[in-house]
Design a protein around this motif. Structure first.
Motif, PDB file in Angstrom:
ATOM      1  N   ARG A  40      32.216  49.059  47.096  1.00  0.00           N
ATOM      2  CA  ARG A  40      33.323  48.828  48.017  1.00  0.00           C
ATOM      3  C   ARG A  40      32.799  48.851  49.447  1.00  0.00           C
ATOM      4  N   MET A  41      33.249  47.906  50.241  1.00  0.00           N
ATOM      5  CA  MET A  41      32.831  47.799  51.626  1.00  0.00           C
ATOM      6  C   MET A  41      33.746  48.637  52.509  1.00  0.00           C
ATOM      7  N   ALA A  42      33.402  48.676  53.800  1.00  0.00           N
ATOM      8  CA  ALA A  42      34.150  49.521  54.725  1.00  0.00           C
ATOM      9  C   ALA A  42      35.622  49.130  54.834  1.00  0.00           C
ATOM     10  N   ASP A  43      35.956  47.867  54.622  1.00  0.00           N
ATOM     11  CA  ASP A  43      37.353  47.439  54.731  1.00  0.00           C
ATOM     12  C   ASP A  43      38.101  47.523  53.404  1.00  0.00           C
ATOM     13  N   GLY A  44      37.458  48.093  52.389  1.00  0.00           N
ATOM     14  CA  GLY A  44      38.108  48.249  51.090  1.00  0.00           C
ATOM     15  C   GLY A  44      37.825  47.122  50.121  1.00  0.00           C
ATOM     16  N   SER A  45      37.220  46.031  50.584  1.00  0.00           N
ATOM     17  CA  SER A  45      36.930  44.901  49.696  1.00  0.00           C
ATOM     18  C   SER A  45      35.677  45.193  48.867  1.00  0.00           C
ATOM     19  N   THR A  46      35.468  44.367  47.850  1.00  0.00           N
ATOM     20  CA  THR A  46      34.270  44.483  47.016  1.00  0.00           C
ATOM     21  C   THR A  46      33.147  43.649  47.595  1.00  0.00           C
ATOM     22  N   CYS A  47      31.958  44.211  47.584  1.00  0.00           N
ATOM     23  CA  CYS A  47      30.789  43.519  48.143  1.00  0.00           C
ATOM     24  C   CYS A  47      30.614  42.153  47.485  1.00  0.00           C
ATOM     25  N   SER A  48      30.568  41.094  48.288  1.00  0.00           N
ATOM     26  CA  SER A  48      30.439  39.731  47.758  1.00  0.00           C
ATOM     27  C   SER A  48      28.991  39.248  47.742  1.00  0.00           C
TER      28      SER A  48
END
Length: 386
Positions: A40-48
């Motif tokens: 999970r990235m800092a903004d809550g999204s999943t690393c793409s």
């Protein structure tokens, strides 16, 4: 991982002993080897764009916001801004916990926190709610409300909501009226006590205990706009924080474990010989100046055997902007100048620039020296003018 790749994680705990005598104990970090897929990235999204390496590398904490609690002991010398003369009660002692949530990725709008020591007026545990500084700066609902500053930084800590314009710096989340009554500070504990013993007594009765767990719910919606509106919303993240330190006994710290401010002279100001008179004049007239000051290093170790080292020095001034109706209204502008003396220094010269034009007439100023044992405990010596 979900895509079939593999990752190994190792949690590392470490101590660091510094040359100035301070220690960082039980530091923590996570290392990974293999694939970062699914992170999970800092903004809550999943690393793409995951990578897949055999080498070990730092992983971070994978949290969308940063949260920490520091334990604080303050000594505050108080003066009148109008003339630089000491207040009737000229020294205050503060002992408190600073609850700081920062959101540099600008994801969250507000958060709630609950846990031991955070009590309502009846002394029962409660939940607090705090607002993002960028909303306090930019959202129209906060225009002219308490806490509305035109230059809040995105990295500043979230501020606790109030229940009315006269209730102090925080209120239980279920009754706090953020958008109407504005916000206070980030701290909870004993403030403005005339003696160290009185600060100890009040703080010790709150119920903060090392090892206690605090629940932090983070939101990115508009639940803050109505009283108790967060209760029907789903947080975007829930974190648990374990308390690992408490403030030192104010009585004990004041008996030799605390740095002592011994002398302060404004070196580029012509006029009154009284330092406080000169400093008050500098806050009022907003011009550049130099401040030389010295302090005595602590004569004894802190109660746990650690020591304070210099962390930073601060010059802070705030006042209503030209758009504010009167000196006691909002919006306000704030200027913070931060300096970094050496950890073992006992003197420093602060080269203070002129204040920004957003500050109309200053209504508060302070000079502060902050000390740290590098392990979650902070001590402050403040000279304030209001």
């Amino acid at each position: 991982n979900a895509d079939g790749t593999l990752r190994r994680e190792i949690d590392v705990q470490y101590d660091v002993h510094y040359a100035d005598g301070t220690k960082l104990l039980k530091g923590k970090t996570t290392l990974i080897s293999g694939s970062s897929s699914g992170s999970r990235m800092a903004d809550g999204s999943t690393c793409s764009t995951p990578d897949n390496k055999t080498s070990w590398r730092f992983y971070g904490n994978r949290k969308i916001v940063d949260f920490a609690i520091s334990a604080n002991n303050d000594i505050v010398d108080r003066y009148n801004l109008a003339d630089g003369m000491p207040k009737v009660t000229d020294t205050y002692h503060n002992k408190y916990m600073d609850l700081i949530l920062r959101d540099p990725a600008q994801v969250a709008t507000h958060y709630t926190i609950s846990g031991p020591g955070l009590n309502n007026s009846a002394g029962a545990p409660t939940t607090l709610i705090a607002m993002s500084p960028r909303l306090l700066r930019d959202n129209a609902l906060f225009a002219g409300k308490i806490g509305n500053a035109v230059d809040w930084r995105d990295i500043d800590g979230f501020r606790f909501c109030r229940v009315s314009t006269t209730n102090g710096n925080f209120a239980p989340a279920a009754s706090a009226d953020c958008s109407t009554s504005g916000v206070g500070g980030t701290s909870y504990g004993a403030f403005n006590y005339a003696t160290p013993a009185a600060a100890d007594t009040f703080f010790n009765g709150l119920g903060f205990v090392i090892g206690s767990v605090y629940t932090i719910n983070v939101y990115n919606d508009t639940g803050w706009q109505t009283v108790n509106g967060f209760a029907s919303r789903t947080p975007i993240a829930t974190m648990n924080y374990t308390l690992e330190q408490l403030p030192y006994s104010a009585v004990t710290v004041n008996a030799g474990s605390y740095p002592e401010l011994t002398n302060a002279t404004v070196t580029s100001v012509v006029g009154a010989t009284d330092t406080s008179v000169k400093l008050a004049a500098q806050v009022r007239n907003k011009t550049a100046f130099n401040l030389d000051f010295t302090w005595l290093a602590p004569s004894s170790a802190l109660p746990d055997g650690s020591r304070f080292a210099v962390a930073d020095a601060l010059y802070f001034v705030q006042g209503p902007t030209p758009a504010a109706v009167s000196p006691n209204t909002w919006p306000r502008s704030r200027q913070i100048n931060q300096y970094f003396p050496a950890p073992t220094a006992t003197s420093f010269t602060m080269n203070q620039a002129a204040l920004n034009s957003n500050i109309g007439t200053p209504n508060f100023g302070l000079v502060e020296l902050r000390f740290s044992n590098r392990n979650g405990n902070l001590g402050r010596i403040q000279v304030t003018f209001d």
